[in-house]
Design a protein around this motif. Structure first.
Motif, PDB file in Angstrom:
ATOM      1  N   CYS A  11       8.081   5.324  -2.621  1.00 40.51           N
ATOM      2  CA  CYS A  11       7.881   3.946  -3.047  1.00 40.51           C
ATOM      3  C   CYS A  11       7.835   3.885  -4.569  1.00 40.51           C
ATOM      4  O   CYS A  11       7.119   4.665  -5.210  1.00 40.51           O
ATOM      5  CB  CYS A  11       6.586   3.390  -2.454  1.00 40.51           C
ATOM      6  SG  CYS A  11       6.259   1.688  -2.944  1.00 40.51           S
ATOM      7  N   ARG A  13       6.534   1.650  -6.355  1.00 40.73           N
ATOM      8  CA  ARG A  13       5.287   1.078  -6.856  1.00 40.73           C
ATOM      9  C   ARG A  13       4.091   1.988  -6.630  1.00 40.73           C
ATOM     10  O   ARG A  13       3.310   2.217  -7.530  1.00 40.73           O
ATOM     11  CB  ARG A  13       5.020  -0.275  -6.214  1.00 40.73           C
ATOM     12  CG  ARG A  13       5.966  -1.336  -6.702  1.00 40.73           C
ATOM     13  CD  ARG A  13       5.583  -2.656  -6.147  1.00 40.73           C
ATOM     14  NE  ARG A  13       5.536  -3.609  -7.252  1.00 40.73           N
ATOM     15  CZ  ARG A  13       5.058  -4.810  -7.144  1.00 40.73           C
ATOM     16  NH1 ARG A  13       4.536  -5.215  -6.005  1.00 40.73           N
ATOM     17  NH2 ARG A  13       5.084  -5.620  -8.172  1.00 40.73           N
ATOM     18  N   CYS A  14       3.918   2.493  -5.417  1.00 38.26           N
ATOM     19  CA  CYS A  14       2.703   3.259  -5.113  1.00 38.26           C
ATOM     20  C   CYS A  14       2.951   4.752  -4.946  1.00 38.26           C
ATOM     21  O   CYS A  14       2.003   5.530  -4.898  1.00 38.26           O
ATOM     22  CB  CYS A  14       2.010   2.700  -3.869  1.00 38.26           C
ATOM     23  SG  CYS A  14       2.902   2.990  -2.322  1.00 38.26           S
ATOM     24  N   ARG A  16       4.163   6.343  -2.314  1.00 39.48           N
ATOM     25  CA  ARG A  16       4.082   6.814  -0.929  1.00 39.48           C
ATOM     26  C   ARG A  16       5.430   7.374  -0.484  1.00 39.48           C
ATOM     27  O   ARG A  16       6.482   6.850  -0.826  1.00 39.48           O
ATOM     28  CB  ARG A  16       3.686   5.644  -0.032  1.00 39.48           C
ATOM     29  CG  ARG A  16       3.545   5.978   1.405  1.00 39.48           C
ATOM     30  CD  ARG A  16       3.115   4.741   2.184  1.00 39.48           C
ATOM     31  NE  ARG A  16       3.189   5.001   3.595  1.00 39.48           N
ATOM     32  CZ  ARG A  16       3.260   4.060   4.515  1.00 39.48           C
ATOM     33  NH1 ARG A  16       3.239   2.806   4.169  1.00 39.48           N
ATOM     34  NH2 ARG A  16       3.326   4.381   5.789  1.00 39.48           N
ATOM     35  N   CYS A  42       7.671   0.623  -0.048  1.00 35.15           N
ATOM     36  CA  CYS A  42       7.050   0.782   1.270  1.00 35.15           C
ATOM     37  C   CYS A  42       6.761  -0.610   1.830  1.00 35.15           C
ATOM     38  O   CYS A  42       6.804  -1.600   1.089  1.00 35.15           O
ATOM     39  CB  CYS A  42       5.776   1.623   1.166  1.00 35.15           C
ATOM     40  SG  CYS A  42       4.405   0.813   0.314  1.00 35.15           S
ATOM     41  N   CYS A  45       4.045  -2.623  -0.205  1.00 32.75           N
ATOM     42  CA  CYS A  45       4.504  -3.038  -1.530  1.00 32.75           C
ATOM     43  C   CYS A  45       5.634  -4.064  -1.424  1.00 32.75           C
ATOM     44  O   CYS A  45       5.744  -4.956  -2.261  1.00 32.75           O
ATOM     45  CB  CYS A  45       4.935  -1.831  -2.348  1.00 32.75           C
ATOM     46  SG  CYS A  45       3.549  -0.772  -2.841  1.00 32.75           S
ATOM     47  N   THR A  48       4.021  -7.396  -0.946  1.00 32.72           N
ATOM     48  CA  THR A  48       3.454  -7.835  -2.222  1.00 32.72           C
ATOM     49  C   THR A  48       4.558  -8.295  -3.158  1.00 32.72           C
ATOM     50  O   THR A  48       4.430  -9.318  -3.832  1.00 32.72           O
ATOM     51  CB  THR A  48       2.647  -6.701  -2.868  1.00 32.72           C
ATOM     52  OG1 THR A  48       1.610  -6.316  -1.978  1.00 32.72           O
ATOM     53  CG2 THR A  48       2.065  -7.130  -4.188  1.00 32.72           C
TER      54      THR A  48
END
Length: 62
Positions: A11, A13-14, A16, A42, A45, A48
């Motif tokens: 991911c 952003r995070c 994962r 993911c 995200c 979001t």
């Protein structure tokens, strides 16, 4: 288009890993194209991110 190696997908952003996701969750990952090229989000995200995009739309859109 061939599905990328899930081990190599993380991911944007995070961080994962798609390889660690349950099989059903692995299908829910979203791929985006931007100036950095192909990136993956993911499911959490991606939700979001979709809300962020909707929040930036002008009032005339709604």
């Amino acid at each position: 288009m061939d599905d990328p190696d899930p081990v190599a997908v993380h991911c944007a952003r995070c961080g994962r890993s798609r390889a660690e996701a349950a099989p059903a969750d692995a299908l829910a990952w979203a791929m985006t194209h931007d100036e950095r090229g192909r990136t993956w989000l993911c499911p959490a995200c991606a939700r979001t991110h979709a809300r962020d995009i909707e929040g930036k739309l002008p009032d005339e859109y709604w």
